[in-house]
Design an enzyme around this catalytic site. Structure first.
Site, PDB file in Angstrom:
ATOM      1  N   TYR A   1      49.757  32.938  21.176  1.00 47.31           N
ATOM      2  CA  TYR A   1      48.554  33.733  20.923  1.00 47.31           C
ATOM      3  C   TYR A   1      47.680  33.097  19.832  1.00 47.31           C
ATOM      4  O   TYR A   1      48.180  32.645  18.800  1.00 47.31           O
ATOM      5  CB  TYR A   1      48.922  35.158  20.516  1.00 47.31           C
ATOM      6  CG  TYR A   1      49.415  36.026  21.653  1.00 47.31           C
ATOM      7  CD1 TYR A   1      49.214  35.670  22.989  1.00 47.31           C
ATOM      8  CD2 TYR A   1      50.084  37.225  21.407  1.00 47.31           C
ATOM      9  CE1 TYR A   1      49.670  36.466  24.017  1.00 47.31           C
ATOM     10  CE2 TYR A   1      50.533  38.035  22.439  1.00 47.31           C
ATOM     11  CZ  TYR A   1      50.326  37.647  23.745  1.00 47.31           C
ATOM     12  OH  TYR A   1      50.773  38.437  24.775  1.00 47.31           O
TER      13      TYR A   1
ATOM     14  N   SER B   1      46.886  44.612  29.026  1.00 49.80           N
ATOM     15  CA  SER B   1      45.522  44.799  29.529  1.00 49.80           C
ATOM     16  C   SER B   1      45.340  46.163  30.201  1.00 49.80           C
ATOM     17  O   SER B   1      44.887  46.242  31.349  1.00 49.80           O
ATOM     18  CB  SER B   1      45.146  43.675  30.508  1.00 49.80           C
ATOM     19  OG  SER B   1      43.758  43.545  30.629  1.00 49.80           O
ATOM     20  N   PRO B   2      45.678  47.265  29.503  1.00 46.57           N
ATOM     21  CA  PRO B   2      45.569  48.592  30.130  1.00 46.57           C
ATOM     22  C   PRO B   2      44.141  48.994  30.464  1.00 46.57           C
ATOM     23  O   PRO B   2      43.937  49.894  31.284  1.00 46.57           O
ATOM     24  CB  PRO B   2      46.170  49.523  29.070  1.00 46.57           C
ATOM     25  CG  PRO B   2      46.026  48.791  27.782  1.00 46.57           C
ATOM     26  CD  PRO B   2      46.192  47.351  28.127  1.00 46.57           C
TER      27      PRO B   2
ATOM     28  N   ALA C   1      42.031  46.674  31.638  1.00 46.47           N
ATOM     29  CA  ALA C   1      41.601  45.558  32.497  1.00 46.47           C
ATOM     30  C   ALA C   1      40.659  44.615  31.761  1.00 46.47           C
ATOM     31  O   ALA C   1      39.658  44.148  32.311  1.00 46.47           O
ATOM     32  CB  ALA C   1      40.949  46.086  33.771  1.00 46.47           C
TER      33      ALA C   1
ATOM     34  N   PHE D   1      35.457  49.523  31.978  1.00 49.45           N
ATOM     35  CA  PHE D   1      34.289  50.256  31.475  1.00 49.45           C
ATOM     36  C   PHE D   1      32.975  49.481  31.623  1.00 49.45           C
ATOM     37  O   PHE D   1      31.908  50.081  31.545  1.00 49.45           O
ATOM     38  CB  PHE D   1      34.498  50.610  30.001  1.00 49.45           C
ATOM     39  CG  PHE D   1      35.806  51.275  29.724  1.00 49.45           C
ATOM     40  CD1 PHE D   1      36.138  52.474  30.337  1.00 49.45           C
ATOM     41  CD2 PHE D   1      36.729  50.706  28.865  1.00 49.45           C
ATOM     42  CE1 PHE D   1      37.354  53.089  30.093  1.00 49.45           C
ATOM     43  CE2 PHE D   1      37.951  51.311  28.608  1.00 49.45           C
ATOM     44  CZ  PHE D   1      38.269  52.507  29.232  1.00 49.45           C
TER      45      PHE D   1
END
Length: 299
Positions: free
Chosen positions: A53, A210-211, A213, A218
């Site tokens: 990361y 990635s809940p 997306a 949105f």
């Protein structure tokens, strides 16, 4: 004599905080520490990392903060991942984006993560992505040694199919306790391919990366996103909550015990996610979101 592994599975918080963009938050170590303490105050004790990361920077940034108050380590569960080799200016030795699961690499990766995070053990180590060249017997050898040395308490995987999960588990004494996969109202594949059935069968915790997306939930203007947005907007009025809270509540409603991983460095976003735990989404409304994503009624 076989090593004795703790019989309990994942015992982390209902919501996890991810640090894959920590290097982009532009925080000082003291500010990062304040963010960590704010998470803990909210009851969010599970922190999600990976060696790659931030171009191999985020673990060290977290560790620089944690060393200011090392006693906080006992109040949290640290998850990190290994196995992806990612070309980066911070790793000029890596030429090809690929996967590596030799025992030597796993052991070296854990030692590097421990040094970066400035802690003595990792609560749960995940294999980041399955590799076609993964030798499960060699992985098992590395896991057994890491557990024996006290460097890792638990093990899991990320992005594994049910068959890949079972193959690895067949060689391990330690139970795999997590499968971290993409789950959101726009990403239904693991609801349908048996992954969430499989984790329930084996008492494994599914963590949702990635809940939202990646924000597409949105902001995207494709047909699928627009349908889901319309339903979320309508239901947010009914439940007197925000659209992002509805998404968290939708994931939490699933009987598999999904643990969403939040990725924002803004504490108010995490506050919002924690508040969503108290939303009791009805079956009717859960299916409204499901059907809006599918674009058709259930069979």
């Amino acid at each position: 004599m076989r090593h004795q592994y703790h019989p309990l599975g994942f015992e982390g918080s209902r919501i996890a905080q991810g640090f894959w963009r920590l290097n982009e938050w532009n925080l000082t170590p003291t500010e990062t520490l304040s963010f960590i303490e704010a998470c803990l105050d909210l009851g969010v004790t599970t922190f999600d990392h990976a060696d790659i990361y931030g171009g191999y920077q985020c673990e060290a940034l977290f560790g620089d903060a944690l060393k200011q108050k090392p006693a906080l380590r006992d109040k949290m569960e640290i998850i990190t991942k290994c196995g992806i080799l990612l070309p980066s200016e911070n790793r000029p030795d890596i030429q090809v984006h690929r996967y590596e699961y030799s025992a030597e690499h796993i052991l070296a990766s854990v030692d590097k993560s421990l040094a970066n995070l400035q802690c003595e053990y990792i609560d749960t180590l995940l294999l980041h992505r399955p590799s076609p060249l993964m030798d499960v017997d060699e992985v098992a050898q590395a896991f057994d040694l890491l557990f024996t040395l006290g460097k890792v308490k638990h093990f899991g995987v990320s992005n594994f199919t049910t068959h890949q999960f079972d193959l690895l588990q067949s060689r391990l004494d330690a139970p795999l306790i997590i499968n971290q996969v993409e789950l959101s109202p726009l990403a239904l594949q693991h609801f349908e391919d048996g992954t969430l059935d499989h984790v329930q069968q084996h008492a494994v915790t599914p963590m949702a990366w990635s809940p939202f997306a990646g924000g597409d939930l949105f902001s995207s203007c494709n047909e699928k996103s627009i349908r889901v947005q319309a339903v979320l907007k309508d239901l947010s009025g009914k439940y007197n909550c925000s659209m992002d809270q509805l998404v968290v509540a939708w994931l939490l409603r699933h009987p598999a015990g999904i643990c969403p991983v939040m990725g924002s460095g803004k504490i108010n976003r995490l506050v919002s996610a924690v508040e969503a735990i108290s939303i009791s989404l009805s079956d009717d409304d859960w299916f409204q979101i499901w059907v809006s994503s599918q674009g058709k009624p259930v069979p």
